[in-house]
Write a protein that holds these residues in place. Structure first.
Motif, PDB file in Angstrom:
ATOM      1  N   LYS A 123      52.510  35.857  18.431  1.00  0.00           N
ATOM      2  CA  LYS A 123      53.796  36.432  18.034  1.00  0.00           C
ATOM      3  C   LYS A 123      53.791  36.852  16.563  1.00  0.00           C
ATOM      4  CE  LYS A 123      57.918  37.524  19.472  1.00  0.00           C
ATOM      5  NZ  LYS A 123      58.086  38.507  20.554  1.00  0.00           N
ATOM      6  N   THR A 181      43.756  43.641  18.748  1.00  0.00           N
ATOM      7  CA  THR A 181      44.259  43.148  17.457  1.00  0.00           C
ATOM      8  C   THR A 181      43.228  42.220  16.814  1.00  0.00           C
ATOM      9  OG1 THR A 181      45.337  41.230  18.460  1.00  0.00           O
ATOM     10  CG2 THR A 181      46.624  43.268  18.318  1.00  0.00           C
ATOM     11  N   LYS A 182      43.445  41.856  15.539  1.00  0.00           N
ATOM     12  CA  LYS A 182      42.515  40.962  14.833  1.00  0.00           C
ATOM     13  C   LYS A 182      42.440  39.607  15.520  1.00  0.00           C
ATOM     14  CE  LYS A 182      43.205  43.108  10.305  1.00  0.00           C
ATOM     15  NZ  LYS A 182      43.689  42.915   8.902  1.00  0.00           N
ATOM     16  N   ARG A 189      41.824  49.115  20.454  1.00  0.00           N
ATOM     17  CA  ARG A 189      43.172  48.678  20.824  1.00  0.00           C
ATOM     18  C   ARG A 189      43.400  47.195  20.575  1.00  0.00           C
ATOM     19  NH1 ARG A 189      43.143  50.067  26.945  1.00  0.00           N
ATOM     20  NH2 ARG A 189      41.137  49.019  26.673  1.00  0.00           N
ATOM     21  N   ASP A 209      51.014  37.580  14.789  1.00  0.00           N
ATOM     22  CA  ASP A 209      49.927  38.515  14.488  1.00  0.00           C
ATOM     23  C   ASP A 209      50.342  39.972  14.637  1.00  0.00           C
ATOM     24  OD1 ASP A 209      47.065  39.157  14.023  1.00  0.00           O
ATOM     25  OD2 ASP A 209      47.178  39.865  16.100  1.00  0.00           O
ATOM     26  N   SER A 210      51.115  40.285  15.670  1.00  0.00           N
ATOM     27  CA  SER A 210      51.510  41.676  15.899  1.00  0.00           C
ATOM     28  C   SER A 210      52.768  41.742  16.742  1.00  0.00           C
ATOM     29  CB  SER A 210      50.375  42.448  16.606  1.00  0.00           C
ATOM     30  OG  SER A 210      50.091  41.855  17.864  1.00  0.00           O
ATOM     31  N   LYS A 211      53.421  42.886  16.673  1.00  0.00           N
ATOM     32  CA  LYS A 211      54.648  43.062  17.439  1.00  0.00           C
ATOM     33  C   LYS A 211      54.340  43.131  18.930  1.00  0.00           C
ATOM     34  CE  LYS A 211      57.131  45.604  13.836  1.00  0.00           C
ATOM     35  NZ  LYS A 211      57.801  46.883  13.484  1.00  0.00           N
ATOM     36  N   ARG A 251      47.308  46.032  21.098  1.00  0.00           N
ATOM     37  CA  ARG A 251      48.516  46.655  20.578  1.00  0.00           C
ATOM     38  C   ARG A 251      49.424  47.032  21.736  1.00  0.00           C
ATOM     39  NH1 ARG A 251      45.984  51.320  16.818  1.00  0.00           N
ATOM     40  NH2 ARG A 251      47.923  52.266  17.531  1.00  0.00           N
ATOM     41  N   THR A 252      50.700  47.188  21.447  1.00  0.00           N
ATOM     42  CA  THR A 252      51.662  47.511  22.508  1.00  0.00           C
ATOM     43  C   THR A 252      51.495  48.929  23.045  1.00  0.00           C
ATOM     44  OG1 THR A 252      53.260  48.103  20.782  1.00  0.00           O
ATOM     45  CG2 THR A 252      53.424  45.884  21.712  1.00  0.00           C
TER      46      THR A 252
END
Length: 386
Positions: free
Chosen positions: A174, A278-279, A276, A176-178, A204-205
């Protein structure tokens, strides 16, 4: 009103006709095939219908009053299911009048063979619908009892013990990214059963939107599919136009070239250094922590600890031929034979992966499952970016 004596289950036709010669002709041609009830006028035919008499077909001609008669049929819901065959006497027929339940328009004199084919079809359709047929219910394929018992006990225990880790990872995802914590996607498992598979979100979304532009990065691609010509090699060597034309979506293309392009398209999708992801997603994937929520799928019976990976519907629909479909005879699994033998290797073909899945479906047992699970522990923490 004239009527041919009918038998139980016979096909009843209301003929709206006042020409004795035509009535006699129709009875001679089709009297042995159907029960013909003759009404001389449209109003009398409508009265006959409104009395609740069973009728399977109406035959009428485009004489005065036919348009109003057809409108009357359309106005009453319980007449909507009665098909109509129209005999055409005049050059032009009102297109609005024949909208709805008019299934055929025959010019007079009517073509005997064509009308007989249509009547036979309608009779068979009625017989089929009235037959006491038990609909086919495919038997659901189930995992062996021992395998299912093992899955329930171990998944429930694992969820209980790993619950603190699951909670921490959920918070990290939550932060880390949207986007949502969990990723849910439709997958096809054992016996082509579709279910929702759960993972921690690692992308990613907007990952789905990026997929269309990433075909060249797919590890399963046979070769870049860049068409050099609109003709296949055979036609080019012959110096002629295409000799095997295929029309697809109103476009004229070479059939051989089309099949070559289809074979070059990969069945599966997997990307190295996927942009695509995330880290945090890279770490979750390399450690396989992203797949821990699938313990819920195992507990629910959607999956097993060991089996063939459940596929997205667009991949599963490509594997419906007899040889390939065998992979779906095995349970969908968290890990499997393919993962412990080919995971992380860039040079792997569609066919090679499918063959491993089919091999597992043929040979799986409790012993092979234990061996695969032991090998999985070794493969989990290997460094790979796929």
């Amino acid at each position: 009103m004239e009527s041919e004596p009918g038998k139980k289950g016979s096909f009843r036709v209301v003929l709206i006709e006042n020409d004795p010669e035509r009535i006699s002709l129709l009875n001679n041609d089709f009297g042995a095939l159907v029960d013909i009830i003759t009404e001389p006028e449209y109003t009398q035919a409508l009265d006959y219908l409104e009395m609740g008499n069973p009728v399977d077909l109406i035959i009428c001609k485009d004489s005065a009053g036919y348009s109003d008669f057809l409108k009357s049929l359309r106005k009453k819901v319980y007449f909507h299911s009665i098909p109509v065959i129209l005999f055409k006497e005049h050059e032009e027929t009102d297109p609005k009048a024949v909208q709805g339940q008019v299934i055929d328009v025959f010019s007079l004199p009517y073509p005997l063979e064509a009308l007989q084919i249509r009547l036979n079809y309608l009779i068979q359709k009625k017989q089929y619908s009235e037959a006491a047929r038990t609909p086919y219910k495919p038997t659901r394929i189930r995992s062996p009892f021992g395998k299912r018992a093992f899955d329930i006990v171990v998944s429930a225990t694992a969820l209980l013990m790993l619950s603190p880790i699951l909670a921490v990872v959920a918070v990290l995802v939550k932060l880390d990214s949207k986007g949502p914590v969990f990723y849910r996607s439709k997958r096809v498992g054992m016996g082509y059963r579709i279910f929702d598979m759960y993972k921690f979100r690692t992308m990613r979304t907007d990952a789905d939107k990026m997929l269309a532009n990433m075909a060249s990065l797919n590890m399963y691609n046979v070769a870049p599919s860049v068409p050099v010509s609109d003709l296949c090699e055979e036609c080019q060597l012959a110096g002629t136009e295409c000799r095997q034309v295929l029309f697809l979506d109103n476009e004229k293309i070479c059939e051989k070239l089309y099949h070559q392009k289809q074979k070059a398209k990969a069945t599966f999708s997997k990307f190295k250094e996927d942009p695509r992801v995330t880290k945090l997603g890279k770490f979750l994937r390399n450690s396989s922590i992203d797949e821990l929520p699938q313990l819920f799928n195992i507990l629910l019976g959607d999956m097993s600890f060991v089996g063939n990976r459940p596929l997205p519907p667009y991949e599963a629909e490509k594997l419906t031929s007899t040889g390939y479909a065998r992979r779906f005879a095995a349970p969908a699994g968290l890990t499997g034979l393919w993962q412990v033998t080919k995971r992380g290797k860039s040079k792997v073909s569609d066919l090679e992966r499918i063959q491993l899945d089919v091999l597992y479906a043929k040979k799986y047992s409790f012993k092979t499952d234990l061996i695969i699970m032991i090998k999985t522990v070794k493969a989990v923490f290997q460094k790979e970016n796929v």
